[in-house]
Design an enzyme around this catalytic site. Structure first.
Site, short mmCIF file in Angstrom:
data_model
loop_
_atom_site.label_atom_id
_atom_site.label_comp_id
_atom_site.label_asym_id
_atom_site.label_seq_id
_atom_site.Cartn_x
_atom_site.Cartn_y
_atom_site.Cartn_z
N ASP A 49 0.95 -1.22 -0.03
CA ASP A 49 -0.03 0.09 -0.06
C ASP A 49 0.89 1.20 0.08
O ASP A 49 1.76 1.40 0.87
CB ASP A 49 -0.99 0.14 1.26
N TYR A 54 3.09 10.01 -0.51
CA TYR A 54 4.11 9.61 0.40
C TYR A 54 5.52 10.02 -0.15
O TYR A 54 6.46 9.95 0.51
CB TYR A 54 4.04 7.96 0.71
N LYS A 83 -2.95 6.04 -4.56
CA LYS A 83 -3.88 6.76 -4.23
C LYS A 83 -3.84 8.22 -4.94
O LYS A 83 -2.87 8.81 -5.10
CB LYS A 83 -3.87 7.13 -2.43
N HIS A 116 -7.94 9.51 -2.03
CA HIS A 116 -7.25 9.43 -0.71
C HIS A 116 -7.92 10.00 0.41
O HIS A 116 -7.91 9.56 1.49
CB HIS A 116 -5.68 10.19 -0.91
N GLU A 278 7.73 -10.36 11.63
CA GLU A 278 6.85 -10.96 12.72
C GLU A 278 5.59 -10.72 12.21
O GLU A 278 4.59 -11.77 12.62
CB GLU A 278 7.03 -10.37 13.86
#
Length: 322
Positions: A49, A54, A83, A116, A278
């Site tokens: 994503d 960004y 987006k 967005h 993880e």
């Protein structure tokens, strides 16, 4: 891909239920995005994503292409979301914005392209065009027209699926009610975690066969420019910690697993390799109905990302209950 690890969207495409979020403060995003995205793909993430705002689509695109080049994945194994930013919500700016992202990514298509925020602002190079009072300069755009432009992008093969982000139910309903609607939004990506479980919005979305995608699923990276730092830290919550101990898992994994079990697609955002590795273990255990009920019980309607910059915008989405 294991069918348990993906859900079908209302347009027939499939989205992996666990996604890798690539947002980071700008310096980090530019310098580390490529490496951590490659690592995420290596450990098993298939849903990436990202977003124009960004400012790291170039690095994320390089990561995806390098993992295709070395045979780790094929392009069709990767589900990539981009987006549409607030400055490009005018009908004639939608396709050029997507084409710009594709050029930056050096990909032929994205899997999902979403609006967005439902907050049209003044077009131009500036990402956050502000007036002399530091408020965003709104643009008058009918989001139904923006949506029609997104539908055309889907028809042109530039994106496989189209959706929205940060829409409240009324804003979503407006698109669903649009005369001549060709494609429904496949998703609404919103802040969602045990302190803001979005139960009403989730029920609304499910009733229209729209997938809820959760960002900030682990609370938040405590970035003072975006987040109210006085709010409690989600992953220190006693209920989550107790359930985590019982399953010999971390509170983060419990928070992610909670979303998957309620039919929410969840984004795990981390630039820490140990945690990235993880987070993929979310498929290794299951929460009991009692666990789920206990986590439902800690909802406090706490929103970490209020996007206060947009609060004076006539379309600001978060005044509505859901």
């Amino acid at each position: 891909m294991d069918p348990k690890r993906q859900v079908k969207l209302n347009d027939g495409h499939f989205i992996p239920v666990l996604g890798f979020g690539t947002y980071a403060p700008l310096e980090t995003a530019k310098s580390e995005s490529q490496e951590v995205t490659q690592f995420a793909i290596e450990v098993g993430f298939r849903h990436i994503d990202c977003a124009h705002v960004y400012q790291n689509e170039e690095q994320v695109g390089q990561a995806i292409r390098s993992k295709i080049a070395d045979g780790t994945v094929k392009r069709e194994d990767i589900f990539y979301t981009s987006k549409l930013w607030l400055t490009s919500l005018r009908q004639d700016l939608v396709r050029p914005a997507l084409e710009k992202s594709l050029k930056t990514l050096q990909l032929d298509y994205v899997d999902l392209y979403i609006i967005h925020f439902p907050l049209p602002v003044k077009p131009g190079e500036e990402l956050f065009p502000k007036d002399e009072n530091g408020k965003l300069i709104p643009d008058s755009v009918d989001l139904c027209h923006t949506w029609e432009a997104l539908e055309k992008c889907k028809d042109a093969g530039l994106t496989k699926s189209i959706g929205v982000s940060n829409f409240n139910h009324k804003q979503l309903q407006k698109i669903l009610n649009k005369p001549g609607l060709k494609y429904k939004p496949v998703c609404n990506q919103v802040e969602c975690h045990p302190y803001l479980n979005q139960r009403k919005l989730l029920d609304f979305c499910k009733s229209h066969d729209i997938v809820l995608v959760a960002y900030a699923a682990l609370g938040s990276q405590r970035l003072k420019e975006w987040v109210n730092l006085d709010l409690p830290i989600l992953l220190e919550d006693q209920v989550l910690c107790t359930i985590a101990k019982k399953h010999k898992q971390t509170p983060a994994l419990v928070a992610l697993r909670y979303q998957i079990q309620r039919g929410v697609v969840v984004l795990a955002k981390s630039y820490n390799k140990k945690r990235i590795k993880e987070n993929i273990q979310v498929f290794d255990f299951e929460l009991t109905p009692e666990d789920m009920k206990a986590i439902d019980g800690i909802n406090r309607n706490i929103r970490y990302y209020e996007f206060l910059l947009g609060i004076s915008h006539p379309e600001y989405p978060f005044f509505e209950e859901y």
